[in-house]
Design a protein around this motif. Structure first.
Motif, mmCIF file in Angstrom:
data_model
loop_
_atom_site.group_PDB
_atom_site.id
_atom_site.type_symbol
_atom_site.label_atom_id
_atom_site.label_comp_id
_atom_site.label_asym_id
_atom_site.label_seq_id
_atom_site.Cartn_x
_atom_site.Cartn_y
_atom_site.Cartn_z
ATOM 1 N N ASP A 67 31.046 69.946 21.437
ATOM 2 C CA ASP A 67 30.860 70.985 22.446
ATOM 3 C C ASP A 67 31.908 70.849 23.548
ATOM 4 N N GLN A 103 28.392 79.765 23.168
ATOM 5 C CA GLN A 103 26.965 79.633 23.432
ATOM 6 C C GLN A 103 26.744 78.451 24.377
ATOM 7 N N LEU A 105 24.596 75.587 25.697
ATOM 8 C CA LEU A 105 23.482 74.761 25.235
ATOM 9 C C LEU A 105 22.843 74.056 26.425
ATOM 10 N N ARG A 106 21.515 74.057 26.458
ATOM 11 C CA ARG A 106 20.807 73.424 27.573
ATOM 12 C C ARG A 106 19.823 72.360 27.109
ATOM 13 N N LEU A 119 23.152 69.968 15.761
ATOM 14 C CA LEU A 119 22.849 71.000 16.741
ATOM 15 C C LEU A 119 21.404 71.441 16.584
ATOM 16 N N THR A 131 30.411 76.137 21.113
ATOM 17 C CA THR A 131 29.308 75.845 22.017
ATOM 18 C C THR A 131 29.821 75.078 23.232
ATOM 19 N N ARG A 133 28.460 72.978 27.081
ATOM 20 C CA ARG A 133 27.436 72.462 27.978
ATOM 21 C C ARG A 133 28.029 72.375 29.383
#
Length: 213
Positions: A67, A103, A105-106, A119, A131, A133
């Motif tokens: 990520d 995307q 990601l949390r 993932l 992705t 963060r």
């Protein structure tokens, strides 16, 4: 824990385990080469201060970071400039990233079991690039440069045109970043592989080499 600029993720350490701490320190944290100031140490002492990458195999689930990781100083207890600017930048990055095909990601990072993907969950349909963060972190130096942002671009990342990304495997540190700069940072640095000189505070490559303009 994330280890940068190694671009490694360590999902956990077994509780009350000296061996796992030793594997982390010897396998990932100690330097590969000592400063000449240590030349007079005995071979045994030098060995204790050097990394032994074979030790890292004793940690379960360590994986390469895939990520994009955007770290923003949000240490309001140290200086309110970062305490105010940090959350505003986090929100703007999280708003802008999906517009560029990433995307956000949390949730927790998944630990692969067998052939399962690391993932958690499915990628959204409009994800075209990857992705990311976004996180608020503690003091990274220079609150007068708030907002402080470090953009970690994982190895193997492609540029917007599908070619080689000139900053893949780098951490790029920007200062005096405001929400109005976020779109430009994503387009120029994350997608285009170009450093914005007006914001640049420093950079480091995966192997520890310092980026100088």
């Amino acid at each position: 824990m994330y280890l940068f600029p190694s671009f490694k993720y360590v999902p956990f350490l077994p509780r009350v385990s000296f061996d796992s701490v030793q594997a982390l320190v010897k396998g990932y944290l100690l330097p590969k080469k000592l400063n000449p100031a240590h030349d007079n140490l005995s071979p045994i002492h030098r060995d204790r201060l050097l990394r032994s990458e074979g030790q890292g195999q004793f940690l379960y689930g360590v994986q390469d970071v895939k990520d994009v990781v955007i770290s923003i100083c949000g240490h309001g207890g140290r200086d309110m400039r970062c305490g105010v600017m940090g959350p505003a930048l986090r929100d703007e990055f999280e708003r802008q990233l999906p517009m560029e095909g990433f995307q956000v990601l949390r949730g927790p990072v998944g630990v692969p079991v067998g052939e399962k993907s690391p993932l958690l969950g499915k990628l959204e349909d409009d994800v075209t690039r990857g992705t990311a963060r976004v996180a608020l972190i503690s003091h990274i130096g220079g609150h007068k440069f708030a907002g402080n942002v470090i953009l970690y671009i994982p190895p193997g990342t492609e540029a917007a045109d599908g070619g080689n990304h000139s900053l893949a495997g780098y951490g790029i540190w920007y200062g005096r970043v405001e929400p109005k700069h976020v779109e430009g940072i994503l387009k120029e640095t994350l997608l285009g592989g170009r450093v914005i000189e007006e914001l640049f505070r420093g950079g480091i490559k995966q192997g520890g080499e310092i980026l100088r303009l």
